[in-house]
Structure formats: C-alpha cells, structure tokens
Design a protein around this motif. Sequence first.
Motif, PDB file in Angstrom:
ATOM      1  N   HIS A  60       1.225  -1.415  -0.360  1.00 41.08           N
ATOM      2  CA  HIS A  60      -0.325   0.259   0.115  1.00 41.08           C
ATOM      3  C   HIS A  60       1.099   1.278   0.325  1.00 41.08           C
ATOM      4  O   HIS A  60       1.910   1.396   0.498  1.00 41.08           O
ATOM      5  CB  HIS A  60      -1.356   0.024   1.622  1.00 41.08           C
ATOM      6  CG  HIS A  60      -1.919  -1.178   0.469  1.00 41.08           C
ATOM      7  ND1 HIS A  60      -3.124  -0.558   0.075  1.00 41.08           N
ATOM      8  CD2 HIS A  60      -2.311  -2.521   1.648  1.00 41.08           C
ATOM      9  CE1 HIS A  60      -3.779  -1.972   0.319  1.00 41.08           C
ATOM     10  NE2 HIS A  60      -2.950  -2.361   1.051  1.00 41.08           N
ATOM     11  N   ILE A  61       0.357   2.092  -0.479  1.00 41.38           N
ATOM     12  CA  ILE A  61       1.217   3.306  -1.631  1.00 41.38           C
ATOM     13  C   ILE A  61       0.214   4.429  -0.306  1.00 41.38           C
ATOM     14  O   ILE A  61      -0.440   4.556  -0.621  1.00 41.38           O
ATOM     15  CB  ILE A  61       1.193   3.542  -2.156  1.00 41.38           C
ATOM     16  CG1 ILE A  61       2.107   2.939  -3.026  1.00 41.38           C
ATOM     17  CG2 ILE A  61       2.548   5.048  -2.728  1.00 41.38           C
ATOM     18  CD1 ILE A  61       3.583   2.363  -3.304  1.00 41.38           C
ATOM     19  N   VAL A  62       0.765   5.312   0.027  1.00 37.65           N
ATOM     20  CA  VAL A  62       0.213   5.905   1.290  1.00 37.65           C
ATOM     21  C   VAL A  62       0.686   7.891   0.704  1.00 37.65           C
ATOM     22  O   VAL A  62       2.126   7.893   1.032  1.00 37.65           O
ATOM     23  CB  VAL A  62       0.314   6.413   2.487  1.00 37.65           C
ATOM     24  CG1 VAL A  62      -1.196   7.294   2.898  1.00 37.65           C
ATOM     25  CG2 VAL A  62      -0.783   4.842   2.495  1.00 37.65           C
ATOM     26  N   THR A 131      -4.805   0.144  11.441  1.00 37.00           N
ATOM     27  CA  THR A 131      -5.706  -0.486  10.143  1.00 37.00           C
ATOM     28  C   THR A 131      -4.823  -0.910   8.981  1.00 37.00           C
ATOM     29  O   THR A 131      -5.152  -2.427   9.725  1.00 37.00           O
ATOM     30  CB  THR A 131      -6.317   0.565   9.395  1.00 37.00           C
ATOM     31  OG1 THR A 131      -6.814   1.510   9.896  1.00 37.00           O
ATOM     32  CG2 THR A 131      -7.148  -0.219   8.511  1.00 37.00           C
ATOM     33  N   TYR A 132      -4.250  -1.011   9.133  1.00 41.70           N
ATOM     34  CA  TYR A 132      -2.952  -2.108   7.576  1.00 41.70           C
ATOM     35  C   TYR A 132      -1.821  -3.098   8.544  1.00 41.70           C
ATOM     36  O   TYR A 132      -2.197  -4.403   8.379  1.00 41.70           O
ATOM     37  CB  TYR A 132      -2.287  -1.128   6.500  1.00 41.70           C
ATOM     38  CG  TYR A 132      -3.347  -0.717   5.375  1.00 41.70           C
ATOM     39  CD1 TYR A 132      -3.676  -1.143   4.871  1.00 41.70           C
ATOM     40  CD2 TYR A 132      -3.401   0.256   6.167  1.00 41.70           C
ATOM     41  CE1 TYR A 132      -4.599  -1.155   4.102  1.00 41.70           C
ATOM     42  CE2 TYR A 132      -5.250   1.354   4.750  1.00 41.70           C
ATOM     43  CZ  TYR A 132      -5.541   0.586   4.193  1.00 41.70           C
ATOM     44  OH  TYR A 132      -6.458   0.671   3.020  1.00 41.70           O
ATOM     45  N   ALA A 167       3.721   6.144  18.156  1.00 44.34           N
ATOM     46  CA  ALA A 167       2.206   6.460  18.793  1.00 44.34           C
ATOM     47  C   ALA A 167       1.798   4.914  18.799  1.00 44.34           C
ATOM     48  O   ALA A 167       0.120   4.928  19.223  1.00 44.34           O
ATOM     49  CB  ALA A 167       1.933   7.369  17.699  1.00 44.34           C
ATOM     50  N   ALA A 168       1.352   4.344  17.213  1.00 45.33           N
ATOM     51  CA  ALA A 168       0.736   2.964  17.260  1.00 45.33           C
ATOM     52  C   ALA A 168       1.055   2.458  17.868  1.00 45.33           C
ATOM     53  O   ALA A 168       0.025   1.453  17.988  1.00 45.33           O
ATOM     54  CB  ALA A 168       1.402   2.646  15.202  1.00 45.33           C
ATOM     55  N   GLU A 169       2.180   1.604  18.213  1.00 48.73           N
ATOM     56  CA  GLU A 169       2.178   1.043  19.343  1.00 48.73           C
ATOM     57  C   GLU A 169       1.628   0.582  20.741  1.00 48.73           C
ATOM     58  O   GLU A 169       1.762   0.339  21.723  1.00 48.73           O
ATOM     59  CB  GLU A 169       3.807   0.711  19.546  1.00 48.73           C
ATOM     60  CG  GLU A 169       5.172   1.526  19.902  1.00 48.73           C
ATOM     61  CD  GLU A 169       6.601   0.235  20.029  1.00 48.73           C
ATOM     62  OE1 GLU A 169       7.091   0.229  19.202  1.00 48.73           O
ATOM     63  OE2 GLU A 169       6.786   0.633  20.920  1.00 48.73           O
ATOM     64  N   TRP A 170       1.271   2.700  21.245  1.00 40.99           N
ATOM     65  CA  TRP A 170       1.275   2.244  22.530  1.00 40.99           C
ATOM     66  C   TRP A 170      -0.461   3.174  22.145  1.00 40.99           C
ATOM     67  O   TRP A 170      -0.655   3.982  22.151  1.00 40.99           O
ATOM     68  CB  TRP A 170       2.212   3.672  23.241  1.00 40.99           C
ATOM     69  CG  TRP A 170       3.175   3.618  23.132  1.00 40.99           C
ATOM     70  CD1 TRP A 170       4.183   4.087  22.343  1.00 40.99           C
ATOM     71  CD2 TRP A 170       4.244   2.837  23.946  1.00 40.99           C
ATOM     72  NE1 TRP A 170       5.716   3.758  22.156  1.00 40.99           N
ATOM     73  CE2 TRP A 170       5.252   2.885  23.083  1.00 40.99           C
ATOM     74  CE3 TRP A 170       3.664   2.155  25.008  1.00 40.99           C
ATOM     75  CZ2 TRP A 170       6.535   2.003  24.085  1.00 40.99           C
ATOM     76  CZ3 TRP A 170       4.823   1.313  26.093  1.00 40.99           C
ATOM     77  CH2 TRP A 170       6.181   1.250  25.617  1.00 40.99           C
ATOM     78  N   ASP A 181     -13.157   2.923  17.223  1.00 48.06           N
ATOM     79  CA  ASP A 181     -12.810   1.777  15.391  1.00 48.06           C
ATOM     80  C   ASP A 181     -12.586   1.324  15.698  1.00 48.06           C
ATOM     81  O   ASP A 181     -12.032  -0.069  15.152  1.00 48.06           O
ATOM     82  CB  ASP A 181     -11.898   3.024  14.743  1.00 48.06           C
ATOM     83  CG  ASP A 181     -12.284   4.375  14.985  1.00 48.06           C
ATOM     84  OD1 ASP A 181     -13.077   4.468  14.447  1.00 48.06           O
ATOM     85  OD2 ASP A 181     -11.274   5.769  15.015  1.00 48.06           O
ATOM     86  N   GLY A 182     -12.345   0.688  17.319  1.00 48.70           N
ATOM     87  CA  GLY A 182     -11.370  -0.907  16.828  1.00 48.70           C
ATOM     88  C   GLY A 182     -10.315  -1.557  16.168  1.00 48.70           C
ATOM     89  O   GLY A 182     -10.530  -2.645  16.826  1.00 48.70           O
ATOM     90  N   LEU A 183      -9.360  -0.330  16.567  1.00 49.96           N
ATOM     91  CA  LEU A 183      -8.368  -0.520  16.225  1.00 49.96           C
ATOM     92  C   LEU A 183      -7.222  -0.554  17.839  1.00 49.96           C
ATOM     93  O   LEU A 183      -7.113   0.202  17.684  1.00 49.96           O
ATOM     94  CB  LEU A 183      -7.425   0.735  15.106  1.00 49.96           C
ATOM     95  CG  LEU A 183      -8.323   1.290  14.303  1.00 49.96           C
ATOM     96  CD1 LEU A 183      -7.913   2.292  13.509  1.00 49.96           C
ATOM     97  CD2 LEU A 183      -8.148   0.353  13.122  1.00 49.96           C
ATOM     98  N   GLU A 184      -6.397  -1.991  17.316  1.00 48.22           N
ATOM     99  CA  GLU A 184      -5.791  -2.378  18.344  1.00 48.22           C
ATOM    100  C   GLU A 184      -4.016  -1.527  17.009  1.00 48.22           C
ATOM    101  O   GLU A 184      -3.787  -1.472  16.793  1.00 48.22           O
ATOM    102  CB  GLU A 184      -5.634  -4.120  18.639  1.00 48.22           C
ATOM    103  CG  GLU A 184      -6.663  -4.385  19.071  1.00 48.22           C
ATOM    104  CD  GLU A 184      -7.218  -4.205  20.080  1.00 48.22           C
ATOM    105  OE1 GLU A 184      -6.484  -4.019  21.260  1.00 48.22           O
ATOM    106  OE2 GLU A 184      -8.578  -4.284  20.409  1.00 48.22           O
ATOM    107  N   PRO A 185      -3.726  -1.491  19.250  1.00 47.26           N
ATOM    108  CA  PRO A 185      -2.237  -0.838  18.511  1.00 47.26           C
ATOM    109  C   PRO A 185      -1.699  -1.601  17.623  1.00 47.26           C
ATOM    110  O   PRO A 185      -1.563  -3.074  18.219  1.00 47.26           O
ATOM    111  CB  PRO A 185      -1.588  -0.530  19.800  1.00 47.26           C
ATOM    112  CG  PRO A 185      -2.640  -0.882  20.981  1.00 47.26           C
ATOM    113  CD  PRO A 185      -3.642  -2.192  20.621  1.00 47.26           C
TER     114      PRO A 185
END
Length: 272
Positions: A60-62, A131-132, A167-170, A181-185
């Motif tokens: 995926h390209i952002v 998300t990904y 940030a994503a891991e905490w 949104d049900g998004l886990e770290p």
Amino acid sequence: MKTFTALLLLFPAGLLLAQPPQLEKLEKKTILLFTPHPDDDTFCCAGTLALLARHGNNIHIVIYTNDDKGSYDPEMTGERLAAIRKTEEENSCRILGIPKQNIHWLQFHDGMLEYANPLDLVEQVTKIIRTYRPDVVMTIDPGSEYVRWHKTDHRMAANNTIDAIRAAEWHLYFPSQRLHDGLEPWQVPVEAYFYVTQKDANYWVAIDEVLDLKLSAAAAHVSQFEPSIRKYRPDWDPKDLASIKKYLQGRAIKKDGHVVESFRIATQFNQQ
Ligand SMILES: [Zn+2]
C-alpha cells in the motif's frame, strides 16, 4: 524481547539484527510505504517495489500531498496538475504491479504539509498504521541530509511518519481509535528508510532484473520532466523518452557490480 520475537516471525533463518532483513525476499507480507509526493516512491524504491509485488506482498502506498504545484507551465492549474499527477502515479504503480486501489491520497497541497496541524497529521497516520498493521513500513529517512535540506514536505513526512510509528504501538496515544474504531495498537517490526545518504545506508537491494521496469515507472511521471514540466504534454517524444531513461540509468546507484536501491533498515522505533 518483543522485538526479537517479532523479527523471528518476520525474518526467520537467522537473519536477525546482525544481518539486516532481506527486504526484497519477503513474500506475502504487508508493506506500507509513505511518500510525500507521487514520485518519491518511484525514484527511491521502484525496483524494490517491483520485486516485492512479484513475491505476492500486499503493498500500500500512502501519499501525503497531491503534488499540485510543481509545473512551470503558465497554463497549468493546481487542480489539473493534481489530477495529472494522480494518473501518472497510478500508471507508474501499475507498471510495478501495484493496483490503484492500493494507493491512498491524504490530499494535502504540495509544499503545505509543514503547515498542517501536527497533532491531526500524526493521528491520521497512526490510524493508517493501526488499520493495515504492516510487517514493514517504508518511509523517508528523517536523518539524511537530503531530507533535512530538501522540500518541506519531505522533512514533515519523514518526521510525521516516524512519530506515528511510535504512537501506533502505545494504546494511550489516540485511545479513541481503539475505543471507537476497534483499532488495536500495532508495533511496526521493521522500517526501511529511503533517501538515505550512503554513510547511513545499511542495506542495498540489487534491482538489475527490474531496472527496465523502474525506468518505465519513472518515465510514467511525464509531467515531472522536461519538456512536459515546462509545457505540459501527456506523452513522450520517443527521443526525449530515450534520453530521460538514459539519464536516470546514469544516476542509478551501483554497488558490487549491481544497480541497487539503498535503505537504512531499522527495527521497531528507532532501533538499529
Ligand atoms: Zn518529493
């Protein structure tokens, strides 16, 4: 210890820290690449992306900005240029084996990323990572001279992406993403930083077998080059195309008899 476990899962067979992970050999992994503009991903990594696509990885390209400023053509408008750049990026990715539905546009204006709200920006990218849940994040190296002195979008994209990886891991960063949104770290196991200086590079992907694809993917960004950048035309005169490919081939990095793309591979957040 979690680092070690994650790497064992991702890169078995003793390819751990002493030896950087073999990026181009990955199969069926999720690769998330962040780029400030729709062409940096091509110029830095098209060969590696072509190899990863061949191996069935989900790429995926952002793209942070819509690249709506970089034309000298007085007749060009920002809106039209953004549409042109979108089509060119889709064409370029198609050549590499990445479908257009895997290209995600954050739609900031070219050159303006530094003036976006930093908190909103890091939250937005954190959400994408959660998300990904990528096995590898590819992004601009925040530490290279090229990034520090080049365009503002490059500095901002580089720093923002690494802030979002952290940030994503905490779970206490942006907790509403989990609650609502049900998004886990998600702990990104490996980062592959591009646009690295040669002194910072610690991994090189040989791209000889896909060099033609890289040159074609680069040439798909017609409006980024003369003569189209000065007076827009959507296609190439064959002699201009041959000369730009020759120019790009001449600029390619060579190492140990191979054409390569350089990376700084790091594990987790800021570890080597
Ligand atoms: Zn750029």
